[in-house]
Design a protein around this motif. Structure first.
Motif, short mmCIF file in Angstrom:
data_model
loop_
_atom_site.label_atom_id
_atom_site.label_comp_id
_atom_site.label_asym_id
_atom_site.label_seq_id
_atom_site.Cartn_x
_atom_site.Cartn_y
_atom_site.Cartn_z
N THR A 124 57.36 27.62 3.97
CA THR A 124 57.27 27.16 5.36
C THR A 124 57.03 28.33 6.29
O THR A 124 56.18 28.26 7.20
CB THR A 124 58.56 26.42 5.77
OG1 THR A 124 58.74 25.29 4.91
CG2 THR A 124 58.47 25.94 7.22
N GLU A 128 53.71 28.47 8.58
CA GLU A 128 53.96 28.18 9.98
C GLU A 128 54.44 29.43 10.71
O GLU A 128 55.65 29.67 10.85
CB GLU A 128 55.01 27.07 10.11
CG GLU A 128 54.62 25.77 9.42
CD GLU A 128 55.70 24.71 9.52
OE1 GLU A 128 56.70 24.91 10.26
OE2 GLU A 128 55.56 23.66 8.87
N THR A 131 57.15 29.12 13.34
CA THR A 131 58.52 28.79 12.94
C THR A 131 59.32 30.07 12.73
O THR A 131 58.95 30.93 11.93
CB THR A 131 58.53 27.94 11.66
OG1 THR A 131 57.88 26.69 11.93
CG2 THR A 131 59.96 27.67 11.21
N LYS A 232 63.24 24.75 12.41
CA LYS A 232 62.93 23.64 11.53
C LYS A 232 64.06 23.35 10.54
O LYS A 232 64.85 24.22 10.19
CB LYS A 232 61.65 23.94 10.74
CG LYS A 232 60.38 24.05 11.58
CD LYS A 232 59.96 22.70 12.13
CE LYS A 232 58.64 22.76 12.89
NZ LYS A 232 57.47 23.05 12.03
N ASN A 234 64.38 21.88 6.64
CA ASN A 234 63.60 21.65 5.44
C ASN A 234 64.47 21.00 4.38
O ASN A 234 65.35 21.64 3.81
CB ASN A 234 63.02 22.97 4.92
CG ASN A 234 61.98 22.76 3.84
OD1 ASN A 234 62.14 21.92 2.95
ND2 ASN A 234 60.90 23.52 3.90
#
Length: 351
Positions: A124, A128, A131, A232, A234
């Motif tokens: 991730t 991203e 992020t 975020k 996950n």
């Protein structure tokens, strides 16, 4: 000064606070204070399932045999020795000054990790760039079908700074039926298992040391959002948390820290519009919480709220000076979680 942009790994232990090492892409850092029993129980899973990372124990001047246990049984684990028991906030701040890596995984000593827990997080971050902070799914070590209180499936706050989670609102904890198996943006990530880009951590100057422990991660996340970083959740990374292993949920000291630090966080991060009215309402709601404790016969907790308010007033001026130039107006998901929970029977997260 921290070393930058070095692409090699050094595989020996930190032996003093003046030495800095360049490591793998991610460092798993476990803060410890007199927690040898927790290290005995939970460090093996971290070592077993974290081949992608360098692993550290950041020790807050323990007086038990924590350090000798790690050195004898886990020579692969590196050790950072803080000079005192600085709590969660300053303990991590001091330790992370000596770990040069791209990603930090700050992990409580009472966390059991699972196979492949790091890969979804690393992926991730790679996909991203916006992020900055990620939380995995946190389930209850003692009852693994249920979410765990501290973080569950990602954190949010209401207008008055009361925290809650997908999967946990106040003391109502949901069973994990896959209802939160969607990756999504959240307001805050739990400090029980907290992933953050190192450059963002240092840009924000880490946790607020005045908090000592509790809610410092919510404050850090709020400050990150004020700088347009994304946070975020996950669900593809799963860990199990004991919770309360260092300070039990019903401990008045925990009540004191939570109420004081929540108020400090509001002073630092509330937008200037309606700043004082929002803070006044929050203080009034704390008063109602104190009455609720009295009616339950929990007089020590009522006294803890009073002490928290006195401590808050003493720190108000110092804390107000920490306010950033920009405060995000879209910081809350629900206007009043207290009314929604106790009056409207809102026991389950609704976006």
């Amino acid at each position: 000064m921290r070393m930058k942009n070095m692409n090699f790994c050094l595989n020996f232990q930190i032996i003093n606070k003046k030495t800095i090492y360049t490591l793998k892409k991610i460092a798993v850092v476990i803060l410890n204070w007199n927690g040898v029993q927790l290290l005995e129980q939970f460090l093996p899973s971290v070592v077993k399932y974290s081949s992608e990372a360098d692993i550290y124990v950041a020790d807050n001047a323990s007086t038990d045999n924590s350090i000798s246990f790690v050195e004898a049984n886990f020579p692969i684990v590196k050790i950072v020795k803080n000079t005192g028991n600085y709590g969660f906030a300053k303990g991590y701040n001091d330790a992370l000054q000596h770990i040069d890596t791209e990603l930090y995984a700050l992990v409580n000593s009472d966390i059991e990790v699972t196979e492949n827990w790091l890969q979804p997080i690393i992926a991730t971050f790679e996909k991203e760039p916006e992020t900055a902070i990620i939380q995995p799914k946190i389930l209850d070590f003692k009852n693994k079908e249920y979410f765990e209180y501290a973080g569950a499936a990602g954190g949010f706050i209401d207008k008055y700074g009361f925290p809650y989670c997908r999967g946990r609102i106040f003391d109502t904890i949901e069973k994990d039926n896959g209802q939160y198996n969607d990756a999504c943006e959240i307001s805050w990530a739990s400090g029980a298992c907290f992933f953050i880009r190192s450059k963002v951590y240092h840009e924000l100057q880490g946790f607020d040391a005045d908090f000592f422990a509790h809610q410092e991660e919510i404050d850090l996340c709020w400050r990150a959002k004020n700088k347009n970083h994304q946070i975020k959740y996950n669900p593809n990374s799963v860990v199990y948390h004991v919770g309360g292993a260092t300070l039990q949920q019903g401990n008045p000291k925990k009540t004191f820290l939570n109420f004081r630090n929540s108020l400090l966080m509001l002073v630092k991060n509330l937008p200037k519009e309606n700043f004082y009215s929002t803070l006044f309402i929050r203080l009034s709601l704390d008063g109602l919480a104190g009455i609720h404790f009295i009616l339950q016969g929990k007089f020590a907790h009522c006294w803890a709220i009073l002490k928290a308010h006195f401590a808050f007033y003493a720190l108000f001026s110092k804390t107000y000076k920490k306010r950033a130039h920009f405060q995000s107006k879209r910081y809350y998901n629900t206007k009043n979680i207290v009314i929604n929970y106790y009056i409207n029977n809102g026991k389950v997260f609704v976006k």
